[in-house]
Design a protein around this motif. Structure first.
Motif, PDB file in Angstrom:
ATOM      1  N   THR A   1       3.795  16.583  11.329  1.00 56.41           N
ATOM      2  CA  THR A   1       3.777  15.684  10.178  1.00 56.41           C
ATOM      3  C   THR A   1       3.556  14.257  10.638  1.00 56.41           C
ATOM      4  O   THR A   1       4.160  13.814  11.617  1.00 56.41           O
ATOM      5  N   VAL A   2       2.677  13.544   9.928  1.00 55.42           N
ATOM      6  CA  VAL A   2       2.428  12.130  10.206  1.00 55.42           C
ATOM      7  C   VAL A   2       2.491  11.354   8.894  1.00 55.42           C
ATOM      8  O   VAL A   2       2.290  11.916   7.822  1.00 55.42           O
ATOM      9  N   GLU A   3       2.783  10.071   9.015  1.00 54.78           N
ATOM     10  CA  GLU A   3       2.766   9.177   7.861  1.00 54.78           C
ATOM     11  C   GLU A   3       1.649   8.165   8.075  1.00 54.78           C
ATOM     12  O   GLU A   3       1.589   7.532   9.125  1.00 54.78           O
ATOM     13  N   VAL A   4       0.759   8.042   7.094  1.00 56.74           N
ATOM     14  CA  VAL A   4      -0.365   7.109   7.192  1.00 56.74           C
ATOM     15  C   VAL A   4      -0.451   6.271   5.922  1.00 56.74           C
ATOM     16  O   VAL A   4       0.001   6.687   4.855  1.00 56.74           O
ATOM     17  N   GLU A   5      -1.021   5.084   6.064  1.00 58.89           N
ATOM     18  CA  GLU A   5      -1.288   4.226   4.914  1.00 58.89           C
ATOM     19  C   GLU A   5      -2.443   4.819   4.115  1.00 58.89           C
ATOM     20  O   GLU A   5      -3.392   5.355   4.686  1.00 58.89           O
ATOM     21  N   LEU A   6      -2.376   4.709   2.814  1.00 55.99           N
ATOM     22  CA  LEU A   6      -3.450   5.195   1.952  1.00 55.99           C
ATOM     23  C   LEU A   6      -4.520   4.116   1.841  1.00 55.99           C
ATOM     24  O   LEU A   6      -4.347   3.106   1.171  1.00 55.99           O
ATOM     25  N   THR A   7      -5.609   4.325   2.562  1.00 58.26           N
ATOM     26  CA  THR A   7      -6.778   3.455   2.503  1.00 58.26           C
ATOM     27  C   THR A   7      -7.967   4.325   2.123  1.00 58.26           C
ATOM     28  O   THR A   7      -7.872   5.555   2.172  1.00 58.26           O
ATOM     29  N   PRO A   8      -9.086   3.726   1.747  1.00 54.02           N
ATOM     30  CA  PRO A   8     -10.258   4.549   1.425  1.00 54.02           C
ATOM     31  C   PRO A   8     -10.708   5.433   2.594  1.00 54.02           C
ATOM     32  O   PRO A   8     -11.164   6.556   2.388  1.00 54.02           O
ATOM     33  N   VAL A   9     -10.536   4.955   3.807  1.00 49.04           N
ATOM     34  CA  VAL A   9     -10.939   5.732   4.981  1.00 49.04           C
ATOM     35  C   VAL A   9     -10.043   6.957   5.150  1.00 49.04           C
ATOM     36  O   VAL A   9     -10.535   8.082   5.313  1.00 49.04           O
ATOM     37  N   THR A  10      -8.729   6.747   5.114  1.00 49.10           N
ATOM     38  CA  THR A  10      -7.822   7.881   5.287  1.00 49.10           C
ATOM     39  C   THR A  10      -7.906   8.849   4.103  1.00 49.10           C
ATOM     40  O   THR A  10      -7.790  10.056   4.292  1.00 49.10           O
ATOM     41  N   LYS A  11      -8.154   8.330   2.913  1.00 48.52           N
ATOM     42  CA  LYS A  11      -8.309   9.204   1.745  1.00 48.52           C
ATOM     43  C   LYS A  11      -9.504  10.133   1.932  1.00 48.52           C
ATOM     44  O   LYS A  11      -9.432  11.323   1.643  1.00 48.52           O
TER      45      LYS A  11
ATOM     46  N   MET B   1       0.829  -1.188   0.000  1.00 48.70           N
ATOM     47  CA  MET B   1       0.000   0.000   0.000  1.00 48.70           C
ATOM     48  C   MET B   1       0.873   1.250   0.000  1.00 48.70           C
ATOM     49  O   MET B   1       1.958   1.257   0.562  1.00 48.70           O
ATOM     50  N   ALA B   2       0.381   2.268  -0.585  1.00 49.53           N
ATOM     51  CA  ALA B   2       1.094   3.545  -0.617  1.00 49.53           C
ATOM     52  C   ALA B   2       0.972   4.247   0.728  1.00 49.53           C
ATOM     53  O   ALA B   2       0.046   3.997   1.496  1.00 49.53           O
ATOM     54  N   LYS B   3       1.926   5.104   0.998  1.00 46.99           N
ATOM     55  CA  LYS B   3       1.905   5.889   2.227  1.00 46.99           C
ATOM     56  C   LYS B   3       1.802   7.358   1.877  1.00 46.99           C
ATOM     57  O   LYS B   3       2.283   7.795   0.833  1.00 46.99           O
ATOM     58  N   LEU B   4       1.163   8.111   2.759  1.00 43.00           N
ATOM     59  CA  LEU B   4       1.045   9.549   2.606  1.00 43.00           C
ATOM     60  C   LEU B   4       1.755  10.235   3.758  1.00 43.00           C
ATOM     61  O   LEU B   4       1.688   9.769   4.897  1.00 43.00           O
ATOM     62  N   LYS B   5       2.403  11.355   3.456  1.00 49.14           N
ATOM     63  CA  LYS B   5       3.011  12.197   4.472  1.00 49.14           C
ATOM     64  C   LYS B   5       2.138  13.445   4.550  1.00 49.14           C
ATOM     65  O   LYS B   5       2.034  14.193   3.582  1.00 49.14           O
ATOM     66  N   ILE B   6       1.501  13.664   5.701  1.00 48.89           N
ATOM     67  CA  ILE B   6       0.528  14.746   5.855  1.00 48.89           C
ATOM     68  C   ILE B   6       1.053  15.743   6.873  1.00 48.89           C
ATOM     69  O   ILE B   6       1.409  15.369   7.986  1.00 48.89           O
ATOM     70  N   THR B   7       1.081  17.029   6.497  1.00 50.83           N
ATOM     71  CA  THR B   7       1.553  18.094   7.367  1.00 50.83           C
ATOM     72  C   THR B   7       0.474  19.170   7.460  1.00 50.83           C
ATOM     73  O   THR B   7      -0.034  19.622   6.436  1.00 50.83           O
ATOM     74  N   GLN B   8       0.153  19.583   8.685  1.00 49.64           N
ATOM     75  CA  GLN B   8      -0.816  20.661   8.853  1.00 49.64           C
ATOM     76  C   GLN B   8      -0.124  21.980   8.566  1.00 49.64           C
ATOM     77  O   GLN B   8       0.894  22.302   9.167  1.00 49.64           O
ATOM     78  N   ILE B   9      -0.704  22.773   7.636  1.00 49.79           N
ATOM     79  CA  ILE B   9      -0.086  24.042   7.259  1.00 49.79           C
ATOM     80  C   ILE B   9      -0.957  25.246   7.606  1.00 49.79           C
ATOM     81  O   ILE B   9      -0.476  26.372   7.571  1.00 49.79           O
ATOM     82  N   LYS B  10      -2.227  25.015   7.941  1.00 47.79           N
ATOM     83  CA  LYS B  10      -3.111  26.116   8.329  1.00 47.79           C
ATOM     84  C   LYS B  10      -3.754  25.794   9.664  1.00 47.79           C
ATOM     85  O   LYS B  10      -3.951  24.631  10.018  1.00 47.79           O
ATOM     86  N   SER B  11      -4.132  26.830  10.378  1.00 48.42           N
ATOM     87  CA  SER B  11      -4.715  26.675  11.699  1.00 48.42           C
ATOM     88  C   SER B  11      -6.096  26.042  11.621  1.00 48.42           C
ATOM     89  O   SER B  11      -6.856  26.268  10.679  1.00 48.42           O
ATOM     90  N   LYS B  12      -6.435  25.284  12.652  1.00 46.08           N
ATOM     91  CA  LYS B  12      -7.754  24.667  12.701  1.00 46.08           C
ATOM     92  C   LYS B  12      -8.755  25.515  13.485  1.00 46.08           C
ATOM     93  O   LYS B  12      -9.859  25.070  13.764  1.00 46.08           O
TER      94      LYS B  12
END
Length: 59
Positions: free
Chosen positions: A34-44, A1-12
């Motif tokens: 920054t977090v690394e997550v598996e690319l699944t339909p849920v995380t997408k 499975m592919a992995k995604l690297k996700i970084t928050q860049i704007k305030s919540k």
């Protein structure tokens, strides 16, 4: 499975409760975190809902 690297860049601070919950479910707790997550339909789906707050890179 592919992995995604996700970084928050704007305030919540202006985000809805659902968007904040999606960030926390992804494991993002603060700005420039920054977090690394598996690319699944849920995380997408979660990433698509907060795409305006994060930067996504495929690993």
């Amino acid at each position: 499975m592919a992995k995604l690297k996700i970084t928050q860049i704007k305030s919540k601070s202006g985000a809805t409760k659902r968007q904040i919950a999606n960030l926390e479910s992804l494991g993002i707790h603060r700005m420039h975190h920054t977090v690394e997550v598996e690319l699944t339909p849920v995380t997408k789906g979660m990433v698509e809902k907060v795409l305006h707050l994060v930067k996504v890179e495929e690993i």
